[in-house]
Write a protein that holds these residues in place. Sequence first.
Motif, PDB file in Angstrom:
ATOM      1  N   LEU A  22      -3.182  12.222 -18.749  1.00  0.00           N
ATOM      2  CA  LEU A  22      -3.147  13.411 -17.881  1.00  0.00           C
ATOM      3  C   LEU A  22      -1.713  13.785 -17.531  1.00  0.00           C
ATOM      4  O   LEU A  22      -0.931  12.952 -17.082  1.00  0.00           O
ATOM      5  N   THR A  23      -1.382  15.033 -17.709  1.00  0.00           N
ATOM      6  CA  THR A  23      -0.066  15.554 -17.341  1.00  0.00           C
ATOM      7  C   THR A  23      -0.113  16.097 -15.921  1.00  0.00           C
ATOM      8  O   THR A  23      -1.199  16.314 -15.354  1.00  0.00           O
ATOM      9  N   LEU A  24       1.054  16.334 -15.355  1.00  0.00           N
ATOM     10  CA  LEU A  24       1.122  16.976 -14.034  1.00  0.00           C
ATOM     11  C   LEU A  24       0.446  18.339 -14.094  1.00  0.00           C
ATOM     12  O   LEU A  24      -0.256  18.741 -13.162  1.00  0.00           O
ATOM     13  N   GLU A  25       0.661  19.029 -15.201  1.00  0.00           N
ATOM     14  CA  GLU A  25       0.058  20.356 -15.389  1.00  0.00           C
ATOM     15  C   GLU A  25      -1.467  20.267 -15.322  1.00  0.00           C
ATOM     16  O   GLU A  25      -2.124  21.037 -14.619  1.00  0.00           O
ATOM     17  N   ALA A  26      -2.047  19.306 -16.043  1.00  0.00           N
ATOM     18  CA  ALA A  26      -3.505  19.162 -16.078  1.00  0.00           C
ATOM     19  C   ALA A  26      -4.057  18.767 -14.709  1.00  0.00           C
ATOM     20  O   ALA A  26      -5.064  19.328 -14.249  1.00  0.00           O
ATOM     21  N   ALA A  72       5.800  13.296  -1.227  1.00  0.00           N
ATOM     22  CA  ALA A  72       5.022  14.292  -0.475  1.00  0.00           C
ATOM     23  C   ALA A  72       3.725  13.622  -0.024  1.00  0.00           C
ATOM     24  O   ALA A  72       3.170  12.798  -0.752  1.00  0.00           O
ATOM     25  N   PRO A  73       3.252  13.971   1.170  1.00  0.00           N
ATOM     26  CA  PRO A  73       1.994  13.367   1.633  1.00  0.00           C
ATOM     27  C   PRO A  73       0.802  13.931   0.865  1.00  0.00           C
ATOM     28  O   PRO A  73       0.805  15.082   0.439  1.00  0.00           O
ATOM     29  N   ILE A 107       2.015  17.991  -7.481  1.00  0.00           N
ATOM     30  CA  ILE A 107       1.358  16.763  -7.935  1.00  0.00           C
ATOM     31  C   ILE A 107       2.422  15.703  -8.238  1.00  0.00           C
ATOM     32  O   ILE A 107       2.294  14.541  -7.848  1.00  0.00           O
ATOM     33  N   GLY A 108       3.491  16.114  -8.899  1.00  0.00           N
ATOM     34  CA  GLY A 108       4.590  15.190  -9.200  1.00  0.00           C
ATOM     35  C   GLY A 108       5.231  14.621  -7.949  1.00  0.00           C
ATOM     36  O   GLY A 108       5.570  13.432  -7.897  1.00  0.00           O
TER      37      GLY A 108
END
Length: 174
Positions: free
Chosen positions: A36-40, A60-61, A52-53
Amino acid sequence: MKQLMNSKGDDLAIESYQARLQALDIANKAARDKGLTLEAMGESCNLLPIRIGAILSGQAPLEATTQECLEKQLDLKAGTLDPLRTPPVRWKAGAIYRLHEAVDVYAPAIQRWMNEQFGDAIMSAIDFTIIAEEVTGSQGERRIRIIFDGKALPYSTDEGWRPADAQLEKKPSK
């Protein structure tokens, strides 16, 4: 990593990161294993990939709805990502960085104002308090007010710089 850090803020950042590390490792390993990518993940959770990253790097919380989405996507047991829910203490960023920035930017003006009001003086950081409070801005927004309250300490004057015999009683000669 510890030798690169040098302040209490850095110590807090390390503690914050350590508390999150196991959950971060589990989540990132699951994402890699599933390809899974950050994009997905972002698309599935209706978030931009960079958010997400930031979550998966511990910067980030994690909010409840995103936690549910990620745990489902990553096939993780509910609650696995709970440690990521608290706001992280960030290295050289966030509140600590901004406080430094505010002082760096405004200190010359504050010093000039202090000189105008008190003459050649500084503010004590020993006889000192800080008040941090939430206030409401003119547009109804939440704001942070920080009040530094320190004693005004004048620098010495010429009188303090007279030769010793002008200030001290002469010692009797033997």
